[in-house]
Design a protein around this motif. Structure first.
Motif, short mmCIF file in Angstrom:
data_model
loop_
_atom_site.label_atom_id
_atom_site.label_comp_id
_atom_site.label_asym_id
_atom_site.label_seq_id
_atom_site.Cartn_x
_atom_site.Cartn_y
_atom_site.Cartn_z
N ASP A 131 0.80 -1.40 0.06
CA ASP A 131 0.05 0.06 -0.13
C ASP A 131 0.88 1.38 -0.07
OD1 ASP A 131 -2.68 -1.40 0.26
OD2 ASP A 131 -2.16 -1.56 2.23
N LEU A 132 1.99 1.20 0.76
CA LEU A 132 2.83 2.47 0.83
C LEU A 132 3.82 2.82 0.06
CD1 LEU A 132 3.03 2.13 4.79
CD2 LEU A 132 1.77 3.72 3.49
N GLY A 133 4.33 1.56 -0.69
CA GLY A 133 5.36 1.79 -1.78
C GLY A 133 6.58 1.54 -0.96
N THR A 134 6.67 1.60 0.41
CA THR A 134 8.10 1.50 0.88
C THR A 134 7.89 1.01 2.22
OG1 THR A 134 9.64 3.20 1.78
CG2 THR A 134 7.55 4.05 2.02
N GLU A 135 8.96 0.81 3.01
CA GLU A 135 9.08 0.10 4.39
C GLU A 135 8.11 1.03 5.41
OE1 GLU A 135 9.67 -2.90 5.34
OE2 GLU A 135 10.47 -3.16 3.41
N PRO A 136 7.18 0.28 6.22
CA PRO A 136 6.27 1.12 7.02
C PRO A 136 7.16 1.97 8.01
CG PRO A 136 5.41 -1.13 6.68
CD PRO A 136 6.51 -1.03 6.07
N HIS A 137 7.97 1.34 8.34
CA HIS A 137 9.54 1.87 9.41
C HIS A 137 9.52 3.22 8.86
CE1 HIS A 137 10.24 -1.69 11.57
NE2 HIS A 137 10.35 -2.33 10.44
N THR A 138 9.73 3.40 7.42
CA THR A 138 10.10 4.79 7.21
C THR A 138 8.99 5.83 7.07
OG1 THR A 138 11.45 3.85 5.30
CG2 THR A 138 11.01 6.09 4.73
N VAL A 139 7.77 5.35 6.88
CA VAL A 139 6.47 6.05 6.86
C VAL A 139 6.23 6.41 8.22
CG1 VAL A 139 4.04 6.18 6.12
CG2 VAL A 139 5.56 4.98 5.04
N ILE A 140 6.26 5.73 9.30
CA ILE A 140 6.00 6.12 10.79
C ILE A 140 7.27 7.18 11.10
CG2 ILE A 140 7.34 4.19 12.11
CD1 ILE A 140 4.67 4.16 13.58
N HIS A 141 8.12 7.15 10.76
CA HIS A 141 9.22 8.16 11.25
C HIS A 141 8.87 9.36 10.35
CE1 HIS A 141 11.76 5.68 13.76
NE2 HIS A 141 11.59 4.66 12.90
N ALA A 142 8.65 9.42 9.16
CA ALA A 142 8.24 10.52 8.52
C ALA A 142 6.98 11.22 9.14
CB ALA A 142 7.91 10.37 6.97
N LEU A 143 5.86 10.38 9.61
CA LEU A 143 4.82 10.94 10.15
C LEU A 143 4.98 11.59 11.51
CD1 LEU A 143 2.11 8.02 9.40
CD2 LEU A 143 2.35 10.45 8.45
N ALA A 144 6.12 11.07 12.15
CA ALA A 144 6.57 11.75 13.25
C ALA A 144 7.26 13.03 13.28
CB ALA A 144 7.48 10.61 14.27
N GLN A 145 7.97 13.18 12.27
CA GLN A 145 8.86 14.18 11.72
C GLN A 145 7.81 15.33 11.35
OE1 GLN A 145 11.81 13.10 8.86
NE2 GLN A 145 13.26 12.79 10.50
N HIS A 146 6.74 15.06 10.73
CA HIS A 146 5.61 16.10 10.47
C HIS A 146 4.83 16.65 11.42
CE1 HIS A 146 7.37 15.08 6.39
NE2 HIS A 146 6.93 16.05 5.98
N GLY A 147 4.89 15.85 12.55
CA GLY A 147 4.41 16.52 13.80
C GLY A 147 2.95 15.93 14.17
N VAL A 148 2.74 14.44 13.42
CA VAL A 148 1.37 13.80 14.06
C VAL A 148 1.65 13.35 15.51
CG1 VAL A 148 0.21 11.78 13.35
CG2 VAL A 148 1.13 13.09 11.59
N SER A 149 1.01 13.70 16.20
CA SER A 149 1.32 13.58 17.65
C SER A 149 0.87 12.17 18.26
CB SER A 149 0.45 14.57 18.44
OG SER A 149 -0.94 14.57 18.34
N ALA A 150 0.06 11.40 17.62
CA ALA A 150 -0.53 10.18 17.83
C ALA A 150 0.57 8.84 17.69
CB ALA A 150 -1.89 9.92 17.43
N VAL A 151 1.70 9.46 17.00
CA VAL A 151 2.66 8.27 16.50
C VAL A 151 3.26 7.72 17.66
CG1 VAL A 151 4.84 8.05 15.36
CG2 VAL A 151 3.03 9.34 14.09
N GLU A 152 3.42 6.46 17.76
CA GLU A 152 4.07 5.66 18.52
C GLU A 152 5.36 5.16 18.05
OE1 GLU A 152 1.55 2.54 20.58
OE2 GLU A 152 -0.01 4.17 21.32
N LEU A 153 6.39 5.51 18.12
CA LEU A 153 7.69 5.14 17.50
C LEU A 153 8.08 3.65 17.92
CD1 LEU A 153 9.62 8.25 16.97
CD2 LEU A 153 8.57 6.94 15.08
#
Length: 156
Positions: A131-153
């Motif tokens: 679905d993402l076209g890349t590893e989910p690890h990369t996406v969750i870190h990008a979401l955290a960097q963009h300020g999504v507060s609900a991210v659990e790294l």
């Protein structure tokens, strides 16, 4: 520039569409055997359906900056596009939790991005590497960097 949109890879979707076309041609060639026609036609329809849905649901996930107000800084908006064509714009307040979960698939544990929404939507969105076209690890870190507060790294 940091990536802010994620979708299935075009090459994979093109390969699925090409495979569906080949299977459709094989279904026509195998006219003498009803079971072969049915199975090959079904495989063609499924491959073409996956390719079509993948092209229509681009991007599957995106993060955008929200609107600025006078009192608060912009909160990110997470956009999700379902395979049925519906687009969801999720504010930071609507997201309960974003985490990386490992599900068993084909004898191994595969990481998936899980987005849990608060009530009243109370939905669970699960996105795989396809679905993402890349590893989910990369996406969750990008979401955290963009300020999504609900991210659990994940603990790396």
């Amino acid at each position: 520039m940091e990536q802010t949109e994620w979708a299935p890879q075009r090459a994979a979707l093109i390969a699925a569409a090409a495979g569906g076309c080949v299977m459709a041609v094989l279904a026509v060639i195998l006219r003498s055997e009803p079971a072969g026609i049915f199975l090959t036609g079904l495989a063609a329809a499924l491959l073409l359906g996956v390719a079509t849905a993948g092209f229509l649901a681009r991007p599957r996930l995106a993060v955008r900056s929200g609107h600025r107000s006078d009192t608060a800084s912009a909160k990110p908006i997470v956009q999700f596009h379902s395979f049925l064509g519906k687009r969801y714009a999720l504010s930071d307040d609507e997201i309960e939790r974003v985490r990386l979960v490992h599900y068993p698939r084909w004898g191994r544990r595969v990481p998936m991005l899980e987005i849990e929404l608060r009530a009243p939507a109370d939905r669970l969105i699960i996105l795989s590497r396809w679905d993402l076209g890349t590893e989910p690890h990369t996406v969750i870190h990008a979401l955290a960097q963009h300020g999504v507060s609900a991210v659990e790294l994940p603990a790396d």
